[in-house]
Scaffold this motif. Structure first.
Motif, PDB file in Angstrom:
ATOM      1  N   GLU A 173       0.829  -1.204   0.000  1.00 27.71           N
ATOM      2  CA  GLU A 173       0.000   0.000   0.000  1.00 27.71           C
ATOM      3  C   GLU A 173       0.866   1.258   0.000  1.00 27.71           C
ATOM      4  N   SER A 174       1.954   1.232   0.759  1.00 26.28           N
ATOM      5  CA  SER A 174       2.878   2.363   0.773  1.00 26.28           C
ATOM      6  C   SER A 174       3.569   2.526  -0.583  1.00 26.28           C
ATOM      7  N   PHE A 175       3.917   1.403  -1.175  1.00 20.21           N
ATOM      8  CA  PHE A 175       4.534   1.376  -2.511  1.00 20.21           C
ATOM      9  C   PHE A 175       3.627   2.073  -3.529  1.00 20.21           C
ATOM     10  N   LEU A 176       2.342   1.720  -3.549  1.00 19.18           N
ATOM     11  CA  LEU A 176       1.402   2.335  -4.481  1.00 19.18           C
ATOM     12  C   LEU A 176       1.192   3.811  -4.172  1.00 19.18           C
ATOM     13  N   ALA A 177       1.115   4.158  -2.885  1.00 21.75           N
ATOM     14  CA  ALA A 177       0.907   5.566  -2.514  1.00 21.75           C
ATOM     15  C   ALA A 177       2.050   6.435  -3.011  1.00 21.75           C
ATOM     16  N   ASP A 178       3.275   5.920  -2.927  1.00 17.43           N
ATOM     17  CA  ASP A 178       4.425   6.679  -3.416  1.00 17.43           C
ATOM     18  C   ASP A 178       4.344   6.887  -4.922  1.00 17.43           C
ATOM     19  N   TYR A 179       3.974   5.843  -5.645  1.00 15.19           N
ATOM     20  CA  TYR A 179       3.858   5.995  -7.094  1.00 15.19           C
ATOM     21  C   TYR A 179       2.742   6.966  -7.468  1.00 15.19           C
ATOM     22  N   ARG A 180       1.648   6.949  -6.716  1.00 16.91           N
ATOM     23  CA  ARG A 180       0.578   7.916  -6.985  1.00 16.91           C
ATOM     24  C   ARG A 180       1.077   9.342  -6.781  1.00 16.91           C
ATOM     25  N   ALA A 181       1.991   9.522  -5.841  1.00 16.68           N
ATOM     26  CA  ALA A 181       2.564  10.847  -5.552  1.00 16.68           C
ATOM     27  C   ALA A 181       3.731  11.176  -6.478  1.00 16.68           C
ATOM     28  N   LEU A 182       3.926  10.348  -7.525  1.00 17.71           N
ATOM     29  CA  LEU A 182       4.982  10.541  -8.537  1.00 17.71           C
ATOM     30  C   LEU A 182       6.378  10.399  -7.949  1.00 17.71           C
ATOM     31  N   ARG A 183       6.482   9.597  -6.882  1.00 14.20           N
ATOM     32  CA  ARG A 183       7.781   9.309  -6.294  1.00 14.20           C
ATOM     33  C   ARG A 183       8.251   7.933  -6.768  1.00 14.20           C
ATOM     34  N   THR A 184       9.498   7.606  -6.466  1.00 13.02           N
ATOM     35  CA  THR A 184      10.068   6.307  -6.835  1.00 13.02           C
ATOM     36  C   THR A 184      10.465   5.584  -5.563  1.00 13.02           C
ATOM     37  N   PRO A 185       9.594   4.743  -5.023  1.00 11.48           N
ATOM     38  CA  PRO A 185       9.890   4.092  -3.744  1.00 11.48           C
ATOM     39  C   PRO A 185      10.884   2.956  -3.899  1.00 11.48           C
ATOM     40  N   ASN A 186      11.418   2.535  -2.765  1.00 10.32           N
ATOM     41  CA  ASN A 186      12.302   1.366  -2.731  1.00 10.32           C
ATOM     42  C   ASN A 186      11.647   0.331  -1.812  1.00 10.32           C
ATOM     43  N   PRO A 187      10.824  -0.567  -2.368  1.00 10.52           N
ATOM     44  CA  PRO A 187      10.064  -1.486  -1.512  1.00 10.52           C
ATOM     45  C   PRO A 187      10.933  -2.444  -0.712  1.00 10.52           C
ATOM     46  N   ASP A 188      12.151  -2.750  -1.193  1.00  7.12           N
ATOM     47  CA  ASP A 188      13.018  -3.667  -0.455  1.00  7.12           C
ATOM     48  C   ASP A 188      13.339  -3.131   0.940  1.00  7.12           C
ATOM     49  N   VAL A 189      13.499  -1.816   1.050  1.00 11.89           N
ATOM     50  CA  VAL A 189      13.833  -1.209   2.344  1.00 11.89           C
ATOM     51  C   VAL A 189      12.698  -1.436   3.337  1.00 11.89           C
ATOM     52  N   LEU A 190      11.475  -1.141   2.911  1.00 10.05           N
ATOM     53  CA  LEU A 190      10.313  -1.306   3.782  1.00 10.05           C
ATOM     54  C   LEU A 190      10.020  -2.784   4.033  1.00 10.05           C
ATOM     55  N   CYS A 191      10.220  -3.596   3.026  1.00 14.39           N
ATOM     56  CA  CYS A 191       9.991  -5.028   3.170  1.00 14.39           C
ATOM     57  C   CYS A 191      10.908  -5.628   4.235  1.00 14.39           C
ATOM     58  N   ASN A 192      12.162  -5.196   4.257  1.00 12.09           N
ATOM     59  CA  ASN A 192      13.084  -5.692   5.284  1.00 12.09           C
ATOM     60  C   ASN A 192      12.603  -5.311   6.680  1.00 12.09           C
ATOM     61  N   ARG A 193      12.207  -4.053   6.852  1.00 13.62           N
ATOM     62  CA  ARG A 193      11.790  -3.610   8.181  1.00 13.62           C
ATOM     63  C   ARG A 193      10.494  -4.267   8.637  1.00 13.62           C
ATOM     64  N   GLU A 194       9.507  -4.340   7.738  1.00 16.79           N
ATOM     65  CA  GLU A 194       8.174  -4.763   8.144  1.00 16.79           C
ATOM     66  C   GLU A 194       7.934  -6.272   8.052  1.00 16.79           C
ATOM     67  N   ILE A 195       8.590  -6.942   7.111  1.00 19.09           N
ATOM     68  CA  ILE A 195       8.321  -8.365   6.915  1.00 19.09           C
ATOM     69  C   ILE A 195       9.465  -9.228   7.438  1.00 19.09           C
ATOM     70  N   LYS A 196      10.657  -9.084   6.884  1.00 22.28           N
ATOM     71  CA  LYS A 196      11.755  -9.987   7.244  1.00 22.28           C
ATOM     72  C   LYS A 196      12.257  -9.776   8.667  1.00 22.28           C
ATOM     73  N   PHE A 197      12.190  -8.534   9.161  1.00 22.99           N
ATOM     74  CA  PHE A 197      12.712  -8.278  10.493  1.00 22.99           C
ATOM     75  C   PHE A 197      11.651  -7.758  11.464  1.00 22.99           C
ATOM     76  N   ARG A 198      10.384  -7.971  11.116  1.00 22.52           N
ATOM     77  CA  ARG A 198       9.300  -7.706  12.073  1.00 22.52           C
ATOM     78  C   ARG A 198       8.335  -8.882  12.093  1.00 22.52           C
ATOM     79  N   ALA A 199       7.619  -9.113  10.999  1.00 25.54           N
ATOM     80  CA  ALA A 199       6.674 -10.231  10.981  1.00 25.54           C
ATOM     81  C   ALA A 199       7.406 -11.565  11.168  1.00 25.54           C
ATOM     82  N   PHE A 200       8.464 -11.777  10.418  1.00 22.67           N
ATOM     83  CA  PHE A 200       9.244 -13.012  10.536  1.00 22.67           C
ATOM     84  C   PHE A 200       9.891 -13.113  11.915  1.00 22.67           C
TER      85      PHE A 200
END
Length: 376
Positions: free
Chosen positions: A94-121
């Motif tokens: 959802e954050s990835f899409l919001a950034d693209y809607r705002a004409l930004r270029t997100p880096n989903p790997d950064v958020l994925c590491n924080r929220e999935i690999k090193f939080r949920a996991f």
């Protein structure tokens, strides 16, 4: 179960129980093998985090699970599976899409590491009784009485600290990176020696956990196409773009612009987006002045140790993309979570939404999200 910050970093020891994230790739496979060699009690977890489609050639989750299963059997370790698709959608996509809607270029790997690999996991593994989690990231952690430090690994071509800068002391305090002292060729050599079927499996690329695909077509499933003019800075029309969301500053490929009558043969690059007119602005030549920035403004500043490493303004080094050589800079605070980063040398193609990550020697200090570039 949620993890809590640690005042003093605990040291791992043989006999500790480690849950490794086994992706089906060669890196996590060799990381698991090294943990076993070092005397840890190792179990593996395969994470499925994307369910929107499972078409062959995209996520290939079924094949990755089969590869992970084969690795676990070869190494003699138990393999569990877990589905974090809801967490991935809510916390990353959802954050990835919001950034693209705002004409930004997100880096989903950064958020994925924080929220999935090193939080949920991490939370899932601790809930199962693990002392540590481990991954196949190329990075290094050192521990002392002041906590954990995230440091560069032995292979400068593979170092992934850029993608890990959002981790905090609690997350690093439970993490192990068994590949810290290896290069990628060494990892493949070890995998061949173990007889692993995935020894030659190519590295995954594309969006974190979503995989490789025709990116513009994929994005169009979630964001509408809004065509508009492609222009030069002086207003000459060059063609039509498919939607500003599909382009990033500095992009060269996929612009659909050929030669211009009376112009040069120099390649075209995206220099700016004009949302008011829905116009994409291109320039010729990778060293064009409109692609250069002496400084940038960034927000969402994060320090791995929780505090700045020294009084600000603070001189250090930074990189704006994975594998970029470190660039000398000075950080100045402009708000509680915002900073200005001024570089000694102008930087090319600074893209809002991307990460600027800070270093002191071989230590990753933290980073921030690029808000806007500033002209020389």
């Amino acid at each position: 179960m949620t993890h809590q910050p640690q005042a003093t970093a605990r040291q791992p020891a043989p006999g500790d129980r480690v849950m490794i994230g086994l992706s089906g790739g060669v890196d996590s496979a060799v990381a698991a093998h090294r943990l076993i060699e070092q005397g840890y009690r190792v179990e593996a977890l395969f994470m499925k985090n994307w369910e929107e489609d499972d078409a062959p050639g995209y996520c290939a989750a079924a094949q990755d699970l089969a590869d992970a299963t084969a690795v676990a059997q070869r190494l003699g370790i138990a393999l569990r599976t877990v589905n974090f698709a809801t967490e991935y959608w809510d916390q990353v996509f959802e954050s990835f899409l919001a950034d693209y809607r705002a004409l930004r270029t997100p880096n989903p790997d950064v958020l994925c590491n924080r929220e999935i690999k090193f939080r949920a996991f991490l939370d899932h593994a601790l809930g199962l009784g693990a002392d540590w989690i481990a991954t196949g990231h190329y990075a290094r952690i050192t521990r002392d009485s002041d906590g954990c430090r995230l440091r560069l690994c032995a292979d400068p071509n593979k170092d992934q600290t850029y993608f890990l800068y959002l981790l905090d002391q609690s997350q690093l305090g439970h993490a192990l990176f068994p590949l810290a002292d290896l290069t990628k060729p060494q990892v493949r050599t070890i995998a061949r020696g173990l007889g692993l079927d995935n020894a030659e499996k190519r590295d995954s690329t594309g969006i974190c956990f979503i995989g490789e695909r025709r990116f513009r077509d994929f994005l169009a499933r979630y964001l509408p196409r809004e065509p508009g003019p492609i222009e030069t800075p002086d207003g000459r029309r060059l063609g039509e773009h498919q939607g500003l969301t599909y382009y990033t500053i500095g992009q060269r490929q996929g612009l659909g612009v050929g030669g211009v009558l009376g112009g040069t043969d120099a390649p075209w690059f995206v220099a700016a987006k004009d949302p008011g007119r829905n116009a994409l602005i291109l320039v010729q030549g990778g060293d064009h002045p409109l692609l250069q920035s002496q400084s940038l403004a960034a927000d969402h500043l994060h320090w791995i140790r929780g505090l700045p490493p020294g009084p600000l303004p603070f001189p250090c080094e930074a990189r704006l993309r994975h594998r970029q050589p470190l660039q000398a800079c000075i950080i100045t605070m402009i708000s509680d979570q915002g900073c200005e980063v001024r570089f000694v040398e102008p930087q090319r193609a600074v893209a809002p939404g991307q990460a600027v990550v800070f270093y002191a020697g071989d230590t990753c200090l933290g980073g921030a999200t690029v808000e806007r570039a500033m002209s020389p």
